[in-house]
Design an enzyme around this catalytic site. Structure first.
Site, PDB file in Angstrom:
ATOM      1  N   CYS A  85       0.669  -1.287  -0.156  1.00  0.00           N
ATOM      2  CA  CYS A  85      -0.051   0.009  -0.054  1.00  0.00           C
ATOM      3  C   CYS A  85       0.963   1.302  -0.037  1.00  0.00           C
ATOM      4  CB  CYS A  85      -1.079   0.160   1.169  1.00  0.00           C
ATOM      5  SG  CYS A  85      -2.149   1.375   1.102  1.00  0.00           S
ATOM      6  N   CYS A 143      -0.250   4.132   1.917  1.00  0.00           N
ATOM      7  CA  CYS A 143       0.006   3.773   3.415  1.00  0.00           C
ATOM      8  C   CYS A 143       1.129   4.217   4.105  1.00  0.00           C
ATOM      9  CB  CYS A 143      -0.397   2.597   4.185  1.00  0.00           C
ATOM     10  SG  CYS A 143      -1.923   1.854   3.233  1.00  0.00           S
ATOM     11  N   ASP A 144       2.166   3.740   3.097  1.00  0.00           N
ATOM     12  CA  ASP A 144       3.578   3.707   3.599  1.00  0.00           C
ATOM     13  C   ASP A 144       4.662   4.428   2.641  1.00  0.00           C
ATOM     14  OD1 ASP A 144       2.731   1.948   5.377  1.00  0.00           O
ATOM     15  OD2 ASP A 144       2.852   0.215   4.023  1.00  0.00           O
TER      16      ASP A 144
END
Ligand code: NDP
Length: 315
Positions: free
Chosen positions: A137, A140-141
């Protein structure tokens, strides 16, 4: 016959969607019972820091966030249980759901929040460094690799979208495409190919993700030239698709050709009255904890209305 237990509202799945549905359903006195499934807490339990969920000004670890969700649902009175739905019979009312192949639950309403699972390449090194530079992701990261070189594998719309997202944060994005062309829509491909800091490697397969405790490079093989190259990167993003966990509902609920459940737009209603779907099992587009939680709330509110109408009709 095996044990049968009657419940008012049954929720399957324990990611942000399932737990949020449980919080709302419990507060509406629907006495929800939630079965957590194979991976209690869902996909967030395999991430590390979550910094984009509102309400956590200092960020939170994914697994801790899911413990918080669970505790909140429990405090509201939701009955959270370990166990996995193994069969569904939607031809009867109440619905019947088999748990762990050993007992049956009868439910007046059913909320499906079974999520989706990211596909992985299947390399040992990819698994070992998951959460330590390997991620499925970018949204997300990606932030944790600001200004660094990163790699992404995949050639669909998701990979293109995530490569573009990363290109705004990272110095160089190395994009690995296994064939000589991309599957993504022409417009997304054009955007990627016109972004100077995205470098596309055609006909390239990832052989290994390297690094002792965190990612420091990847080894790729070009199928045409048979050449192996090591690229130094701090992160390796896998964007080769997701699989919605909807097998249980084949032949029962409408789904698209990839297995995502289809809901009436703007609602959580499926084609079966009394069965509601929320979270990633019905969302291939946004896939965020906060959107999943929002759709879990919608499912609980839709369920409350449905059960209210059912009771009204019975009197
Ligand atoms: P897709 O299934 O469309 O694409 C998966 C990609 O991963 C393909 O390019 C595939 O390669 C590649 N791949 C699969 N396995 C491997 C492997 N082992 N090694 C290397 N590469 C691999 O998945 P997406 O998640 O990209 O998209 C899912 C759906 O969601 C699509 O319908 C897409 O259009 C849609 N979507 C739309 C968006 C938008 O409109 N903004 C945004 C995101 C998704 P190959 O082509 O060789 O098979």
């Amino acid at each position: 016959m095996a044990d049968v237990e009657k419940v008012h509202c049954l929720i399957i799945g324990s990611g942000p969607a399932g737990y949020t549905a449980a919080i709302y359903a419990a507060r509406a006195n629907l006495k929800p019972v939630l079965y957590q499934g194979l991976q209690p807490g869902g996909q967030l339990t395999i991430t590390t820091d979550v910094e984009n969920y509102p309400g956590y000004p200092n960020g939170i670890m994914g697994p801790q966030m899911m413990i918080d969700f669970e505790q909140q649902a429990q405090r509201m009175g939701a009955d959270i249980r370990w166990g996995m739905a193994t069969k569904v019979d939607a031809s009867v009312r109440p619905f019947r759901v088999e748990i762990d192949e050993e007992k049956w639950i009868e439910a007046d309403a059913l909320i499906v929040a079974t999520g989706a699972s990211a596909k992985w390449l299947g390399l040992e090194s990819e698994q070992r460094l998951n959460g330590h530079g390997v991620s499925a992701c970018a949204v997300c990261d990606g932030f944790f690799f600001k200004g660094q070189e990163v790699a992404i594998v995949g050639a669909g719309d998701t990979a293109c979208e995530e490569a573009l997202y990363l290109s705004k944060l990272c110095s160089t994005v190395h994009m690995l495409v296994r064939r000589g062309e991309m599957r993504a829509s022409k417009v997304m491909q054009a955007r990627v190919l016109n972004t100077p800091n995205i470098k596309v490697y055609w006909n390239s397969e990832t052989k290994e993700v390297m690094g002792e405790h965190k990612v420091d490079s990847i080894k790729i093989l070009n199928h045409e030239t048979k050449e192996e190259t090591v690229i130094p990167v701090k992160a390796f993003f896998v964007a080769i698709g997701h699989t919605p966990n909807s097998n249980l509902f084949k032949g029962i609920l409408d789904m698209d050709d990839q297995g995502y459940l289809i809901t009436v737009p703007g609602t959580s209603k499926t084609n079966v009255e009394g069965i509601f779907a929320c979270g990633d099992v019905q969302d291939k587009n946004y896939r965020q904890a906060v959107t999943a939680a929002g759709s879990g709330c919608m499912a609980a509110l839709d369920t409350e209305r449905y059960l209210g109408a059912l009771e009204h009709a019975a009197h």
